[in-house]
Design an enzyme around this catalytic site. Structure first.
Site, PDB file in Angstrom:
ATOM      1  N   CYS A  34     -12.358  25.949  57.213  1.00 53.31           N
ATOM      2  CA  CYS A  34     -11.054  25.417  57.626  1.00 53.31           C
ATOM      3  C   CYS A  34     -10.959  23.898  57.525  1.00 53.31           C
ATOM      4  CB  CYS A  34     -10.752  25.869  59.048  1.00 53.31           C
ATOM      5  SG  CYS A  34     -10.814  27.671  59.218  1.00 53.31           S
TER       6      CYS A  34
ATOM      7  N   GLU B 211     -12.692  19.402  71.291  1.00 54.64           N
ATOM      8  CA  GLU B 211     -12.027  18.374  70.490  1.00 54.64           C
ATOM      9  C   GLU B 211     -11.308  17.384  71.398  1.00 54.64           C
ATOM     10  OE1 GLU B 211      -8.836  17.757  66.819  1.00 54.64           O
ATOM     11  OE2 GLU B 211      -8.860  19.658  67.923  1.00 54.64           O
TER      12      GLU B 211
ATOM     13  N   LYS C 196      -0.573  23.703  64.508  1.00 60.24           N
ATOM     14  CA  LYS C 196      -0.897  25.134  64.554  1.00 60.24           C
ATOM     15  C   LYS C 196      -0.155  25.881  65.651  1.00 60.24           C
ATOM     16  CE  LYS C 196      -5.566  24.591  62.629  1.00 60.24           C
ATOM     17  NZ  LYS C 196      -5.619  23.117  62.566  1.00 60.24           N
TER      18      LYS C 196
ATOM     19  N   PHE D  32     -15.785  26.654  60.193  1.00 61.33           N
ATOM     20  CA  PHE D  32     -16.978  27.464  60.441  1.00 61.33           C
ATOM     21  C   PHE D  32     -18.156  26.857  59.668  1.00 61.33           C
ATOM     22  CE2 PHE D  32     -15.049  31.907  61.537  1.00 61.33           C
ATOM     23  CZ  PHE D  32     -14.534  31.384  62.714  1.00 61.33           C
TER      24      PHE D  32
END
Length: 552
Positions: free
Chosen positions: A301, A452, A472, A537
């Site tokens: 990603c 984060e 998102k 990932f």
């Protein structure tokens, strides 16, 4: 084996001669004779050393190689060991009266270990001068065009206006029957027209990730004012394409597997090339005739950001004037959905799709899959100015790091993300205080969002006026395309002076300073520097930075 023999002899000769050159150069510093005499002596000694080495080499057992490959390898290794240990044979010591002087030298300078001798042998002599590269001004990179295919629209203005209005693109999956899956929602693209962008025949054959990539790429060109006339004037050897994908052509490959169950004769001959992640960039370059850097990157990603940063580096190094870069993915198919369900990564809020993606909210239960593509047209500043391009923003730089911790979970201490951000700031020449807008990776997962946020507060917690949001929350997670689409959102924020809201943030995670998070409505912001994060990932971290263009 003759090739190995011919290589070995001059190699030994050079090493022996080079070692003796350095040794006698050191001795000459203590010589009582005038410089001109010393130079003459050194010249004679070099010639004598070379002649002796040749004689030594001709008599050496290493000059006789066996016929087998293993014999040649071991002989060459033995030759190297003998030369690097620097133990010349008796012919060398006895030649031209050098035996006595060499013994004296050996008393003054004991033989070095083989590793040390090698270091001496490969050092250049003082006569060799290293030419310094002339200082050149660093090339600046700007954004001159953008193209998007997304659940919220396929035109830049439509896409960003929907973001500003807080519209959600999450809905029930319609592409296939998924009643048996615990997750039945996604940021799915319901329809898209290929007219004028991709030929009908090619559109039927290729995987949707390639289709989205080609459309977004050509829209970026159109948005950047690259008409046919402008295209004809470009140096196509310095125009490149670097658009990646996390998942590649999963649908095409899955269809090939199903066909193989019947017979190999039923397998689509395009199944392999159209499944590879690089083929989208290659097809776009073929269509445009662009012969510059062309490849793809796949870092899960974080793919989009990796491609953007590497494309910019090609321009900075002078390898390209223009680069199309970004990411594309389309994995909303049974195997894609099933794989992420098996990872227990997806939200199961099927009854209320528009509320499913909720970064930083206490009730978040996983990310929502999305699909689409984002492509930016990057250009060298002077090249863009020369053709009168419309410049949206400047790309200042970025960085990437690896957590080296876990396949899917972030590091508990956030060290990888913090390092990535700090390196991006250093590489871009931007101070922490100048960053006042962050488009976060924030996927709506329990661990990722919090880690984060903590990293961002560590780096920018004292910045007044800092605003943070997550694209998102409205379009879901576009996987390899997410970084590029969010970079477009960041550039649009710079261009319009508006940052989009965070939707579904109803009960923020405990301990979070919600004052830095954009609320449920769009906000005005004069952006000084915008940072966009993408993580993938495997522990892949990436941060890139944009700013309003300041023409000097």
């Amino acid at each position: 084996m003759t090739g190995s023999s011919s290589l070995a002899s001059p190699l030994c000769t050079w090493l022996v001669a080079a070692c003796m050159t350095v040794t006698y150069s050191k001795e000459s510093k203590h010589a009582l004779s005038p410089p001109s005499s010393a130079a003459s002596n050194r010249s004679r000694r070099r010639k004598a050393a070379t002649a002796a080495a040749l004689k030594c080499n001709s008599n050496s057992k290493y000059n006789n190689y066996s016929s087998g490959m293993s014999g040649a390898g071991s002989s060459l290794q033995g030759l190297m060991s003998s030369c690097l240990a620097f133990e010349p044979c008796s012919h060398y010591y006895a030649s031209n009266g050098l035996l006595r002087s060499n013994r004296k030298l050996r008393r003054l300078h004991p033989p070095a270990l083989s590793g040390q001798a090698m270091a001496v042998a490969v050092q250049p002599t003082k006569e060799v001068e290293t030419k310094k590269k002339p200082h050149t001004k660093k090339k600046r990179v700007v954004v001159t065009g953008m193209g998007v295919v997304s659940p919220l629209g396929h035109e830049i203005d439509v896409f960003y206006n929907n973001l500003l209005e807080g519209v959600s693109g999450i809905s029930q999956i319609e592409a296939f029957e998924c009643a048996q899956f615990p997750t039945r929602i996604a940021g799915e693209i319901k329809s898209i027209s290929t007219d004028g962008w991709v030929s009908p025949k090619l559109a039927r054959r290729m995987d949707k990730f390639m289709l989205y990539m080609l459309i977004a790429g050509k829209k970026a060109l159109a948005d950047g004012g690259i008409s046919e006339d402008v295209m004809d004037g470009l140096n196509k050897t310095k125009c490149g394409v670097l658009i990646g994908s996390a998942m590649g052509g999963m649908k095409v490959f899955n269809d090939a597997i199903e066909a193989l169950r019947i017979s190999y004769k039923k397998v689509n001959p395009f199944s392999v090339p159209f499944a590879t992640t690089n083929m989208g960039s290659a097809m776009l370059a073929m269509d445009l005739g662009w012969m510059g850097p062309n490849y793809s990157i796949s870092t899960a990603c974080a793919t989009g950001n990796f491609c953007i940063l590497n494309a910019a580096n090609h321009i900075i190094r002078g390898e390209a004037d223009v680069m199309l870069c970004g990411g594309s993915d389309s994995a909303i198919i049974p195997i894609g959905l099933g794989g992420f369900v098996a990872c227990r990564a997806l939200s199961q809020r099927n009854d209320d799709p528009t509320k499913a993606s909720r970064p930083w909210d206490m009730n978040r239960d996983g990310f929502v899959m999305g699909e689409g593509a984002g492509v930016l047209l990057l250009e060298e500043l002077e090249h863009a100015k020369k053709r009168g391009a419309n410049i949206y923003a400047e790309f200042l730089g970025g960085s990437f790091t690896c957590d080296a911790y876990h396949m899917t979970e972030p590091r508990p201490d956030g060290a990888g993300v913090i390092l990535c951000i700090e390196k991006a700031l250093a590489q871009s020449g931007v101070s922490k205080e100048d960053v006042n807008y962050i488009n976060a990776h924030a996927t709506s997962t329990p661990a990722g969002d919090l880690k984060e946020y903590q990293a961002l507060m560590h780096c920018f917690g004292h910045n007044s006026g800092l605003r943070v949001n997550s694209t998102k929350s409205m379009i879901g997670h576009l996987l390899g395309a997410s970084g590029a689409v969010e970079a477009i959102a960041a550039v649009q924020a710079i261009k319009t002076g508006w940052v989009h809201p965070n939707i579904n943030l109803e009960n923020p995670e405990q301990g979070m300073d919600t004052s830095v998070l954009v609320g449920p409505k769009k906000e005005r912001l004069d952006i000084k520097a915008a940072l966009s994060n993408s993580f993938g990932f495997g522990g892949h971290n990436s941060s890139i930075i944009f700013a309003p263009i300041q023409v000097k």
